[in-house]
Design a protein around this motif. Structure first.
Motif, mmCIF file in Angstrom:
data_model
loop_
_atom_site.group_PDB
_atom_site.id
_atom_site.type_symbol
_atom_site.label_atom_id
_atom_site.label_comp_id
_atom_site.label_asym_id
_atom_site.label_seq_id
_atom_site.Cartn_x
_atom_site.Cartn_y
_atom_site.Cartn_z
ATOM 1 N N GLN A 1 0.824 -1.205 0.000
ATOM 2 C CA GLN A 1 0.000 0.000 0.000
ATOM 3 C C GLN A 1 0.860 1.258 0.000
ATOM 4 O OE1 GLN A 1 -3.394 0.461 -0.119
ATOM 5 N NE2 GLN A 1 -3.518 -1.700 -0.618
ATOM 6 N N THR B 1 -6.079 1.533 -4.241
ATOM 7 C CA THR B 1 -6.352 0.610 -3.145
ATOM 8 C C THR B 1 -5.686 -0.751 -3.365
ATOM 9 O OG1 THR B 1 -8.429 -0.088 -4.166
ATOM 10 C CG2 THR B 1 -8.537 1.719 -2.536
ATOM 11 N N ASP C 1 -6.801 -3.312 -4.991
ATOM 12 C CA ASP C 1 -7.723 -4.454 -4.946
ATOM 13 C C ASP C 1 -8.076 -5.005 -6.329
ATOM 14 O OD1 ASP C 1 -9.357 -2.454 -5.902
ATOM 15 O OD2 ASP C 1 -10.815 -2.550 -4.269
#
Length: 178
Positions: A3, A45, A47
């Motif tokens: 991240q 993010t 994802d």
């Protein structure tokens, strides 16, 4: 580390969206299609989906005619070209024409972004964090085997240097502006 590295490699933007790329319409009370000024829109993010779900890759805030701020619903139609749809919070109604401003907050990929180089940078950052942790232990554990000890002690910043080198390579040539 993953991240943290995303925020280092992608470029942050807080700006007004561009008009409809097909018709040139702005916020006229009916138009909902706009373009992000910088594309491709990044998956900050990590994802694998670029959306405005929580946590979000892209956020929009608009100010109504009375000066009150509201979150807008944003749908990413085409991340590669920066094509988006912006609605009032319910996701159905267009932003009214008497708005006082609309902001788009998002991240974009650098021009020569390379996923493999990013992954290599993230691995180097993880190694740096691990070497800091192993180097600060007061007692030796099985994870801190003797053969790795000199590597950790000789140059504790080696992995950070490698991380920064991969980031620089991934961002391509960076030119300063006036």
């Amino acid at each position: 580390s993953y991240q943290y590295a995303l925020r280092d490699v992608f470029i942050y933007h807080d700006e007004r969206p561009l008009c409809n790329p097909d018709t040139g319409q702005g916020f006229d009370g009916t138009n909902t299609t706009f373009k992000a000024p910088h594309s491709p829109i990044a998956d900050i993010t990590g994802d694998g989906i670029i959306s405005n779900s929580c946590p979000s890759d892209i956020v929009s805030i608009w100010i109504d005619g009375d000066g009150a701020s509201h979150y807008a619903a944003v749908t990413v139609n085409n991340a590669d070209f920066g094509e988006i749809s912006i609605y009032q919070a319910g996701g159905i109604t267009a932003i009214p024409s008497d708005n006082r401003g609309v902001r788009l907050i998002y991240w974009s990929e650098p021009e020569r972004y390379n996923e493999y180089l990013y992954q290599q940078a993230a691995v180097r950052l993880c190694c740096y964090e691990l070497s800091k942790r192993l180097g600060s232990l007061n007692e030796i554990t099985l994870a801190m085997i003797t053969s790795n000890n000199p590597l950790i002690v000789l140059d504790p910043d080696m992995w950070m240097k490698e991380y920064k080198r991969y980031l620089k390579t991934n961002q391509g040539l960076v030119m300063g502006g006036v």
